[in-house]
Every structure is written in structure tokens, then in C-alpha cells.
Scaffold this motif. Structure first.
Motif, short mmCIF file in Angstrom:
data_model
loop_
_atom_site.label_atom_id
_atom_site.label_comp_id
_atom_site.label_asym_id
_atom_site.label_seq_id
_atom_site.Cartn_x
_atom_site.Cartn_y
_atom_site.Cartn_z
N ASP A 187 4.77 84.71 -15.96
CA ASP A 187 4.78 85.61 -14.81
C ASP A 187 6.06 85.37 -14.02
O ASP A 187 6.32 84.24 -13.56
CB ASP A 187 3.57 85.36 -13.92
N ALA A 188 6.86 86.41 -13.85
CA ALA A 188 8.16 86.27 -13.20
C ALA A 188 8.04 85.78 -11.76
O ALA A 188 8.80 84.91 -11.33
CB ALA A 188 8.92 87.60 -13.25
N GLN A 189 7.07 86.32 -11.02
CA GLN A 189 6.96 85.91 -9.61
C GLN A 189 6.57 84.44 -9.49
O GLN A 189 7.00 83.74 -8.58
CB GLN A 189 5.98 86.82 -8.85
N ARG A 190 5.76 83.93 -10.42
CA ARG A 190 5.37 82.51 -10.39
C ARG A 190 6.58 81.63 -10.69
O ARG A 190 6.75 80.55 -10.10
CB ARG A 190 4.26 82.25 -11.39
N LEU A 191 7.43 82.07 -11.62
CA LEU A 191 8.64 81.31 -11.92
C LEU A 191 9.59 81.29 -10.72
O LEU A 191 10.19 80.26 -10.42
CB LEU A 191 9.35 81.91 -13.14
N ARG A 192 9.70 82.42 -10.04
CA ARG A 192 10.56 82.45 -8.84
C ARG A 192 10.02 81.49 -7.78
O ARG A 192 10.78 80.77 -7.12
CB ARG A 192 10.63 83.87 -8.30
N GLN A 193 8.70 81.49 -7.63
CA GLN A 193 8.08 80.58 -6.66
C GLN A 193 8.35 79.13 -7.05
O GLN A 193 8.69 78.29 -6.19
CB GLN A 193 6.57 80.85 -6.62
N ALA A 194 8.21 78.82 -8.35
CA ALA A 194 8.48 77.47 -8.83
C ALA A 194 9.95 77.10 -8.64
O ALA A 194 10.27 75.96 -8.29
CB ALA A 194 8.08 77.35 -10.30
N GLY A 195 10.83 78.06 -8.85
CA GLY A 195 12.24 77.80 -8.64
C GLY A 195 12.56 77.40 -7.21
O GLY A 195 13.35 76.48 -6.97
N ARG A 196 11.91 78.06 -6.26
CA ARG A 196 12.10 77.68 -4.85
C ARG A 196 11.57 76.27 -4.59
O ARG A 196 12.18 75.50 -3.84
CB ARG A 196 11.40 78.69 -3.95
N LEU A 197 10.46 75.93 -5.23
CA LEU A 197 9.87 74.60 -5.03
C LEU A 197 10.78 73.49 -5.54
O LEU A 197 10.84 72.41 -4.94
CB LEU A 197 8.51 74.52 -5.74
N VAL A 198 11.46 73.74 -6.63
CA VAL A 198 12.31 72.69 -7.23
C VAL A 198 13.77 72.83 -6.81
O VAL A 198 14.62 72.05 -7.25
CB VAL A 198 12.18 72.68 -8.77
N GLY A 199 14.07 73.82 -5.99
CA GLY A 199 15.43 73.98 -5.48
C GLY A 199 16.41 74.56 -6.47
O GLY A 199 17.60 74.24 -6.44
N ILE A 200 15.91 75.43 -7.35
CA ILE A 200 16.77 76.06 -8.35
C ILE A 200 16.88 77.54 -8.03
O ILE A 200 15.87 78.23 -7.85
CB ILE A 200 16.20 75.85 -9.77
#
Length: 333
Positions: free
Chosen positions: A41-54
Motif C-alpha cells: 500500500d503506497a500510503q502505508r509506505l509513505r507513512q513508514a518513510g516519515r517514521l524512519v526519516g526517509i
């Protein structure tokens, strides 16, 4: 030769899968290794990216044919099955259904020739079951989806390779299930993988079931002679360097220092324990016997740290490396 395309499943979206996927795909060495195509899911990956600072953009795709791998973005087959407010760190049927759908789509992509292998982030068996998919884990699920009657789990670390005769069943059931034909087939699957990996005559050690390999009948009820020895002798008759049954504690020590190319474990904890002691973060799970290449991290969903941005991507990177080594390489145009 060009880089193989790998379908990377996002795993349980409430676990650490989305975070380790984003961290792994931010690495230049991973991008140089393969053409990564995330199924999730693209939105979940974007959310995860924010969490890890990527800050790498995530490109949502409707199908694998739309992937170009020409931009500095994460290419994601976006199944849109995860609500934006799904909490991290909690078991849910919603997350279990999503994890199932990702794997199902990845198999479809590989079988259509749009990718050369599958690499899976971790799922939750409890969540999978809550969604109505009654499989013990990835291995059995992939066997079902590909119509494969029997597969084996192989765990690989930098110092050790272990293939399992039985996996996700109770110990008493495992011992009852072990029989010479099954042991021989598992040895053969492992031997085939090693030969294809470039080890011409692999040295394979076979674990006993009982302490001290039964100590000449003092321990157990003759399981080694009945269930294992005939398989070892059959493999030796093929000209293979297969030795055992051997006491597991001694065999793993010898294999860890390089005396054996692979160990055949009889049950889940017998094989998993040594691999995880040697380094959970570097372990890789390979499903042997499928018509598609599949590797995976050798750790779980880590719900206790999911959503905190601290998960380590090392095992996923190693799983991608193993998938590249095993996958058929498409010829460059």
C-alpha cells in the motif's frame, strides 16, 4: 546481464515491514543489486518513510507493467487495502487480509514473468488466521498459491545453512511425520539448491532426533535407524557427500566453523535456534522447492517496536541479496 526484478511484499502493515522496506530501498547498494517492486500500500509506505526519516517518493502503480525503475522513487503496486488509521503494533484481521493479498499478487506477478523472484517482509500468523487464511506461515501459503505439494524451509546466515525436514508443527507430531522418504526428499532439495549456487559437491550433515544420535539405542526408540539412516544411505548411493545421523549439538558446531555446507534439521527449533544465536539480523529464510524464487527475513513482525522508526533492515537486505543470487537473470536488451 541486467538487474533482476524482485517483487517485495510489504508484510503485515501493522508490523515493521513497511519501515524496513523503506529503509532497505533507500540504500544505494540495494538499488544497484536489483529492480525492487514493492507489493503493498503506497500510503502505508509513505507513512513508514516519515517514521524512519526517509524522503524518497513512493510511486503508486496499478500493475507491474507500469514500473519503469527510471526514477529515484519506490515503485509500489498499490493494492489500497489498508485504512490510513490502521494502528501499528496490533494484530488485526484487516492487516492479515492485506498481507495475504500482497503475497497473492506477488505470486501472480512472478508467474506472469514480470519479476524473477519474491522477497517477503514478515507477516503475523495470528492476523492471517483472523482474516480466515488458515496457513501456518509464508512457506505453506506460497506452496498453496503455486500448487506445490511439498516445499522445505532453508535458513541461511553468513556461517550456516540449515534446511528443515519439519517446521510449523508440534514436536510429537514432527517426530511422527519424519520418515525416510521425506528426509531423502528434503536432502535432495537442499543438494539441488547448493549445486545451482555453484557448490559442485556439497558436504551435508544430517541431524539426529535424539541426544547423542541415540547413543547406540540408549536414548529414544530407535528413531535414527528407522527414520533417518535409510535416507542417508540412499543419498550416499547417489554419490552425494551426506553424513549422519549425527548429534545435533556437535554437528552445528562443526558446520558453524565451515566443515559442512548445509545441515539438515529434523524439526523447527533444532534448526532455528543455532541460526538465531549466530545473528538474527543477518538470517535469511528461503523456501526451497517452489517454482518461483522466494526469500524472506528471518524475524517476525516485531509489533513491540512497530511504528517507532527503529527497526533494522539488515535481514531484508540480506534476503534481497540471496534472492538475486538465486533468481534467473534476464538478459539486457
Amino acid at each position: 546481464m541486467t538487474r533482476p526484478t524482485l517483487a517485495i511484499t510489504m508484510g503485515d502493515p501493522a508490523g515493521i515491514g513497511p519501515e524496513i522496506v523503506m529503509k532497505a530501498l533507500a540504500r544505494a547498494d540495494v538499488q544497484a543489486l536489483c529492480r525492487p517492486l514493492v507489493v503493498g500500500d503506497a500510503q502505508r509506505l509513505r507513512q513508514a518513510g516519515r517514521l524512519v526519516g526517509i524522503e524518497i517518493p513512493v510511486e503508486a502503480l496499478s500493475d507491474a507493467g507500469a514500473a519503469t525503475f527510471e526514477t529515484a522513487s519506490v515503485q509500489c503496486i498499490d493494492l489500497k487495502v489498508v485504512p490510513e488509521d490502521l494502528p501499528f503494533g496490533r494484530v488485526s484481521a484487516t492487516a492479515g487480509e492485506a498481507a495475504y493479498r500482497y503475497i497473492e499478487k506477488a505470486v501472480e506477478i512472478v508467474q506472469a514473468g514480470q519479476a524473477q523472484g519474491i522477497c517477503t517482509a514478515p507477516l503475523s500468523k495470528e492476523a492471517l488466521h483472523a482474516a480466515g487464511h488458515r496457513f501456518p506461515g509464508h512457506t505453506e501459503l506460497l506452496a498453496h498459491l503455486t500448487g506445490t505439494p511439498e516445499v522445505s524451509m532453508m535458513l541461511v546466515s553468513p556461517k550456516l545453512r540449515v534446511i528443515h525436514v519439519t517446521t510449523h508443527i508440534g514436536l510429537l507430531d514432527a517426530i511422527a511425520k519424519i520418515e525416510p522418504g521425506l528426509v531423502e526428499r528434503v536432502i535432495a532439495r537442499g543438494h539441488d539448491v547448493l549445486v545451482k549456487a555453484g557448490i559442485a559437491n556439497p558436504k551435508i550433515g544430517i541431524c539426529a532426533i535424539n541426544p547423542h544420535a541415540g547413543e547406540g539405542g540408549l536414548f529414544g526408540r530407535g528413531e535414527e535407524a528407522e527414520k533417518i539412516t535409510p535416507a542417508v544411505e540412499a543419498c550416499q548411493a547417489r554419490g552425494w557427500d551426506v553424513r549422519g545421523p549425527l548429534p545435533a549439538d556437535t554437528l552445528f558446531f562443526l558446520a558453524g566453523r565451515g566443515d559442512y555446507d548445509m545441515v539438515v534439521a529434523m524439526y523447527h527449533d533444532q534448526g532455528h535456534g543455532p541460526i538465531k544465536v549466530l545473528g538474527l539480523e543477518s538470517g535469511v529464510n528461503i523456501t526451497v522447492g517452489l517454482p518461483v524464487i522466494r526469500t524472506s527475513v528471518d524475524h517476525g513482525t516485531a509489533f513491540d517496536i512497530a511504528g517507532k522508526g527503529i527497526a533494522d533492515e539488515g535481514s531484508l537486505v540480506e534476503a534481497l541479496r540471496q534472492a538475486v543470487d538465486l533468481a534467473p537473470k534476464p538478459q539486457a536488451a
